[in-house]
Design a protein around this motif. Sequence first.
Motif, PDB file in Angstrom:
ATOM      1  N   SER A  60       2.475   3.236   3.092  1.00 55.35           N
ATOM      2  CA  SER A  60       3.664   2.461   2.733  1.00 55.35           C
ATOM      3  C   SER A  60       3.242   1.398   1.738  1.00 55.35           C
ATOM      4  CB  SER A  60       4.310   1.810   3.950  1.00 55.35           C
ATOM      5  OG  SER A  60       3.562   0.694   4.382  1.00 55.35           O
ATOM      6  N   ASP A  61       4.212   0.901   0.993  1.00 52.57           N
ATOM      7  CA  ASP A  61       3.917  -0.190   0.070  1.00 52.57           C
ATOM      8  C   ASP A  61       5.140  -1.097  -0.041  1.00 52.57           C
ATOM      9  OD1 ASP A  61       2.967  -1.882  -1.835  1.00 52.57           O
ATOM     10  OD2 ASP A  61       2.461  -0.380  -3.321  1.00 52.57           O
ATOM     11  N   CYS A  62       6.143  -0.684  -0.834  1.00 53.21           N
ATOM     12  CA  CYS A  62       7.280  -1.593  -1.067  1.00 53.21           C
ATOM     13  C   CYS A  62       8.183  -1.749   0.152  1.00 53.21           C
ATOM     14  CB  CYS A  62       8.105  -1.079  -2.243  1.00 53.21           C
ATOM     15  SG  CYS A  62       9.053   0.435  -1.885  1.00 53.21           S
ATOM     16  N   GLU A  64      11.002  -0.615   0.430  1.00 54.56           N
ATOM     17  CA  GLU A  64      12.361  -0.829  -0.092  1.00 54.56           C
ATOM     18  C   GLU A  64      12.898   0.415  -0.791  1.00 54.56           C
ATOM     19  OE1 GLU A  64      12.218  -4.154  -2.727  1.00 54.56           O
ATOM     20  OE2 GLU A  64      12.129  -5.612  -1.113  1.00 54.56           O
ATOM     21  N   GLY A  65      12.237   1.556  -0.622  1.00 55.24           N
ATOM     22  CA  GLY A  65      12.729   2.782  -1.253  1.00 55.24           C
ATOM     23  C   GLY A  65      12.443   2.876  -2.732  1.00 55.24           C
ATOM     24  N   ILE A  66      11.450   2.131  -3.218  1.00 49.21           N
ATOM     25  CA  ILE A  66      11.207   2.082  -4.663  1.00 49.21           C
ATOM     26  C   ILE A  66       9.920   2.795  -5.069  1.00 49.21           C
ATOM     27  CG2 ILE A  66      10.755   0.528  -6.611  1.00 49.21           C
ATOM     28  CD1 ILE A  66      12.385  -1.613  -5.022  1.00 49.21           C
ATOM     29  N   CYS A  67       8.848   2.626  -4.284  1.00 49.79           N
ATOM     30  CA  CYS A  67       7.522   3.012  -4.782  1.00 49.79           C
ATOM     31  C   CYS A  67       7.155   4.472  -4.537  1.00 49.79           C
ATOM     32  CB  CYS A  67       6.457   2.105  -4.174  1.00 49.79           C
ATOM     33  SG  CYS A  67       6.137   2.426  -2.419  1.00 49.79           S
ATOM     34  N   GLY A  68       7.758   5.115  -3.556  1.00 53.35           N
ATOM     35  CA  GLY A  68       7.435   6.514  -3.268  1.00 53.35           C
ATOM     36  C   GLY A  68       6.209   6.704  -2.398  1.00 53.35           C
ATOM     37  N   SER A  69       5.661   5.617  -1.843  1.00 54.98           N
ATOM     38  CA  SER A  69       4.429   5.748  -1.042  1.00 54.98           C
ATOM     39  C   SER A  69       4.663   6.373   0.327  1.00 54.98           C
ATOM     40  CB  SER A  69       3.799   4.369  -0.791  1.00 54.98           C
ATOM     41  OG  SER A  69       3.427   3.783  -1.986  1.00 54.98           O
ATOM     42  N   CYS A  70       5.773   6.031   0.966  1.00 54.56           N
ATOM     43  CA  CYS A  70       5.958   6.436   2.360  1.00 54.56           C
ATOM     44  C   CYS A  70       6.478   7.875   2.442  1.00 54.56           C
ATOM     45  CB  CYS A  70       6.935   5.494   3.058  1.00 54.56           C
ATOM     46  SG  CYS A  70       8.599   5.592   2.400  1.00 54.56           S
ATOM     47  N   THR A  86      14.515   6.952   1.801  1.00 44.49           N
ATOM     48  CA  THR A  86      13.100   7.175   2.093  1.00 44.49           C
ATOM     49  C   THR A  86      12.833   6.811   3.554  1.00 44.49           C
ATOM     50  OG1 THR A  86      12.698   4.939   1.328  1.00 44.49           O
ATOM     51  CG2 THR A  86      12.316   6.702  -0.274  1.00 44.49           C
TER      52      THR A  86
END
Length: 250
Positions: A60-62, A64-70, A86
């Motif tokens: 995980s990273d942001c 907030e549904g922005i970074c695509g990590s999760c 996400t």
Amino acid sequence: MSKPMNLKVVVWRQPGPDAPGKMVEYEVRGVPPEASFLEMLDILNEQLIDKGEEPIAFDSDCREGICGSCGAVVDGVAHGPWRGATLCQLHMRHFSDGDTIYIEPWRARAFPVIKDLVVDRSALDRIVQAGGYVSFNTGSAPEANSIPIGREVAEQAFDAATCIGCGACVAQCKNASAYLFTAAKISHLALLPQGQPEAKRRALRMLEQHDAEGFGACSNEGECEAVCPKGISIANIARMVREVLKARLS
Ligand code: SF4
Ligand code: FES
């Protein structure tokens, strides 16, 4: 605040890339319905750490549904049962007290498991590196309005550009195809005048890299579009196929 829930979660545990993995069942207690899915995993991990056990690894990273990590497959659906979101945007109010939730990593040969729910998605980066860019000579920036672009085309290009590279499309596809991701990246540039000089080379190289990474081909199931948190349309796949055919026939 609503009543906290007690849940049973069954999670894929795999200590490393070459170690065998298995589904392991845990009780997780006191989960507020307002918590996000990742916060539920945080709560579970705190309980595991308190007991001296290894916490569950997830990306995980942001949040907030922005970074695509999760991302994880929840009850058989990439990013879980709430469409257009996400995993970090999925809230526990979509579940009920006493539920059993099954959590697995993205399953695809091109996404090897690193640990637990963490997979290696660098194959998507290599597809972009194969051609998902435009080349410019250095110098002063061009005047912003020097290339007029129609609103409809600009909106289609923008929609394609919203792909966050999460890989859910691959995870949900029975062929583990990354066509939707690749098509979004090709479409984004193919629609714009700035993308034209390299359009043919881009389409061919990116699709070649897609295949070389071990992703499967598309058989028009539409599962990718159904789970895509950004609503990327499979119309982009049709555009990608046209771009590739144009390149091959020229
Ligand atoms: S196309 Fe959608 S599901 Fe696939 S990587 Fe992009 S945002 Fe994720
Ligand atoms: S953590 Fe960034 S999209 Fe989920």
